[in-house]
Design an enzyme around this catalytic site. Structure first.
Site, PDB file in Angstrom:
ATOM      1  N   ASP A 164       0.836  -1.200   0.000  1.00 23.56           N
ATOM      2  CA  ASP A 164       0.000   0.000   0.000  1.00 23.56           C
ATOM      3  C   ASP A 164       0.872   1.253   0.000  1.00 23.56           C
ATOM      4  O   ASP A 164       0.588   2.218  -0.708  1.00 23.56           O
ATOM      5  CB  ASP A 164      -0.884   0.033   1.257  1.00 23.56           C
ATOM      6  CG  ASP A 164      -2.187  -0.734   1.078  1.00 23.56           C
ATOM      7  OD1 ASP A 164      -2.584  -0.999  -0.076  1.00 23.56           O
ATOM      8  OD2 ASP A 164      -2.809  -1.063   2.100  1.00 23.56           O
ATOM      9  N   LEU A 165       1.925   1.226   0.811  1.00 25.61           N
ATOM     10  CA  LEU A 165       2.808   2.398   0.877  1.00 25.61           C
ATOM     11  C   LEU A 165       3.485   2.619  -0.472  1.00 25.61           C
ATOM     12  O   LEU A 165       3.530   3.734  -0.993  1.00 25.61           O
ATOM     13  CB  LEU A 165       3.871   2.225   1.967  1.00 25.61           C
ATOM     14  CG  LEU A 165       3.374   1.943   3.388  1.00 25.61           C
ATOM     15  CD1 LEU A 165       4.545   1.977   4.366  1.00 25.61           C
ATOM     16  CD2 LEU A 165       2.298   2.913   3.815  1.00 25.61           C
TER      17      LEU A 165
END
Lengths: 404, 404
Positions: A164-165
């Site tokens: 996600d990052l």
């Protein structure tokens, strides 16, 4: 707005982490990021952690500095308003980012009928468009099977959502790349970023695919050790933990100085026939190094160990819990990146601005997240030019909402 | 070069992950990224994993598609050559990214004397400039103390380096933001990105600081479960693992359909007085859900479970080791993002291109990493205009080197 991206406007239809964090990253650099949500809130409106009253700290943390518009996404009128907003004219406008299904009225082809130079970033689960989240993508990368304590059977998931990052920040980069292209050519485009491909490309970049194929090995679980050099956690006299690493010559000398290990290091080198100033040398005698460092750390308090390591310039770090972090002077309270904000409905706590320091502009302090639909009226009036009576009517018809 | 960033030239002085991966990200989008290294290789030249012959698979994986110049960094002549390269004229040039100590001849002020509109991204360990790596930064964020199996005492480090990844992609974004600013104003600038602040800002964005302060709690270790909703690993009849999650209504219905759990879900809801279509509802009865799903998964092979979950449209993923991943048709071999490359000195293996698909340009296949100094001569000749005899003399004087 005076940030480095002042003048850029991005409309965001999103939920969870990757897309909201990407948008927030741009908002904290001065872009006008407008998140739209369904009139009763999106999928992540009540996502944990929440306050005792049920307010989402998660949502507030991932949407700082954005404006919020709440619209009935099922009504034709609501969809028309958002279409107009996404495709509104203006040099820095016409940028749409989403991890919602970009089909039907949200499909690029539909939106591009209204604005030919539209830029859209569509974050999708995988290259086929199947739904995925960080957790379902992480399991196929191989990391959970190699992570965790030595001897532990089975996978150990990551608590940080790394993909996600990566998707958030690479997605933000992609928007700027596409905007550069539009600035140079006048051309818009759709950019597709599959979460799963992001994870696989990064796993490839970190060497794991190459290692598996060339060396035909699977990494064993090595616990908290750093594969192929030296580093792990050590326990102090007062039951705290510190991470101590050696990545370079300088770190070897510093650790030797901190612990008075010069002679012991030389003896280990001689006995094992290795050079501690190489990665392979450190890795091969890690058991001997651990046996040397463990009792030293165990004989001192965390404060004493930290002072010795710091003085010598070693490569190390003290373990903190989230609560310890949140009240740490050096890391948070005295860190100019943090400001204590009053987040409406939640309370006062330290909130981070962007970690990027651009020389050409002052870093802006962080701004709170909006309430759901907090800016509905000002956006419809300011960007779409709707008169007050029309906005009032849309509220009455429950096509738009907020703030709440 | 035909990528979306064609025309951009970045000179990179780097080691390890964050800076090289940021540069590679831009190189894979078509920028001309020139990595310079000391004539005998940088700090990470032999970083593990390595082949049996000692060639770094790590280095090759993180430097794909770049050009390499090898220079004696201690010699005044070598430094002058690199200064000229970093500050060479050209609209898309004059961009320098580094995680080496940007002091002395590499300080922004020194370089900017030669090119006033220079853009430099300096990745530093923390805001004071102290050395840090992902491992020493990760320990202060709080994640390792909350990660790992339930009941495990002490920290569990992350195998994925999340903060290196965040810094790489956010750093790449920062370069494009600064280049946009230069395109609009003619002004260059220094951008500073502390690895530690990147980690702390992201930890703040994920809600952990807010949760700790507002709720005054530290997260307990919850193993492979997903805090605040439903998801964890399950073991199959043939001793494989699958991750099964529920994040939305649709996932609840799909899992119910896959396992025939409709009535059992209803019974759990009724007995506990919860609604499985809320995050809190799922989290509160996770023990009951686990007790229901465990025997179902354990009664089937991984293939059978996967087929049932896929058919129903559930949110799930199969665990893979790195070797399994590397030979997986769907994920790697048939994935158009991957190409089997011959990496000189290492061998043939699948290598990923960028995961970003820009509509305006074709995605370029991945290119191998260079050998150390592979492009020394062509860079000095092509960019700095040095004649062949001058380049030969620099080789003789050991000011420059490569390829090797």
């Amino acid at each position: 707005m005076t940030g480095i991206l002042a003048g850029l406007r991005i409309v965001e239809g999103s939920a969870f982490i990757a897309a909201p964090l990407g948008g927030m990253t741009l908002a904290q650099l001065g872009a006008d990021v407008i998140r739209f949500d369904h009139i009763h809130g999106g999928l992540d409106a009540e996502r944990w952690p929440v306050t005792r009253e049920g307010r989402s700290i998660y949502w507030a943390s991932l949407n700082k500095g954005k404006r919020s518009i709440a619209v009935d996404l099922r009504s034709p009128k609501g969809r028309e308003l958002l279409t107009a907003l996404i495709t509104a004219p203006g040099e820095g406008a016409g940028i749409f980012t989403t991890n919602m299904p970009a089909r039907g009225w949200l499909a690029y082809e539909e939106l591009a009928k209204r604005r030919a130079d539209l830029i859209a970033l569509n974050i999708v689960g995988d290259r086929h468009g199947t739904a995925n989240v960080d957790y379902t993508v992480n399991v196929v990368t191989g990391f959970p099977m190699a992570a965790g304590p030595v001897g532990h059977h089975g996978p150990v998931n990551s608590l940080v959502p790394p993909w996600d990052l990566a998707t958030a920040y690479a997605g933000a980069m992609a928007i700027l790349a596409a905007e550069r292209h539009r600035r140079m050519t006048g051309q818009g485009q759709r950019v597709v970023l599959p979460l799963q491909d992001m994870a696989l490309a990064t796993t490839s970049a970190l060497g794991y695919v190459g290692e598996a194929v060339i060396n035909q090995t699977d990494r064993p679980k090595v616990g908290n050790e750093i594969f192929g050099t030296f580093g792990r956690e050590f326990r102090t006299k007062d039951d705290r933990y510190v991470m101590i690493c050696m990545f370079s010559d300088r770190h070897v000398d510093a650790l030797a100085a901190a612990g008075g290990f010069e002679e012991a290091f030389a003896a280990i080198e001689k006995k094992a026939g290795v050079n501690l100033k190489t990665d392979a040398g450190r890795w091969n005698v890690r058991a001997e190094l651990n046996a040397l460092i463990e009792p030293w750390v165990a004989s001192l308090t965390a404060e004493e160990v930290g002072a010795a390591l710091k003085r010598a310039g070693a490569l190390w770090g003290p373990y903190r819990t989230f609560r310890e972090l949140s009240s740490d002077r050096e890391l948070v309270l005295d860190n100019p990146m943090f400001t204590v904000l009053d987040q409406p409905g939640i309370g006062r706590y330290p909130v981070a601005a962007t970690p990027l320091q651009f020389g050409a502009v002052e870093r802006e302090p962080p701004r709170p997240a909006p309430l759901l639909g907090q800016h509905t009226d000002e956006i419809l009036s300011g960007i779409l030019g709707l008169p007050a009576h029309e906005i009032a009517r849309l509220h009455d018809e429950k096509v738009i909402g907020g703030p709440r």
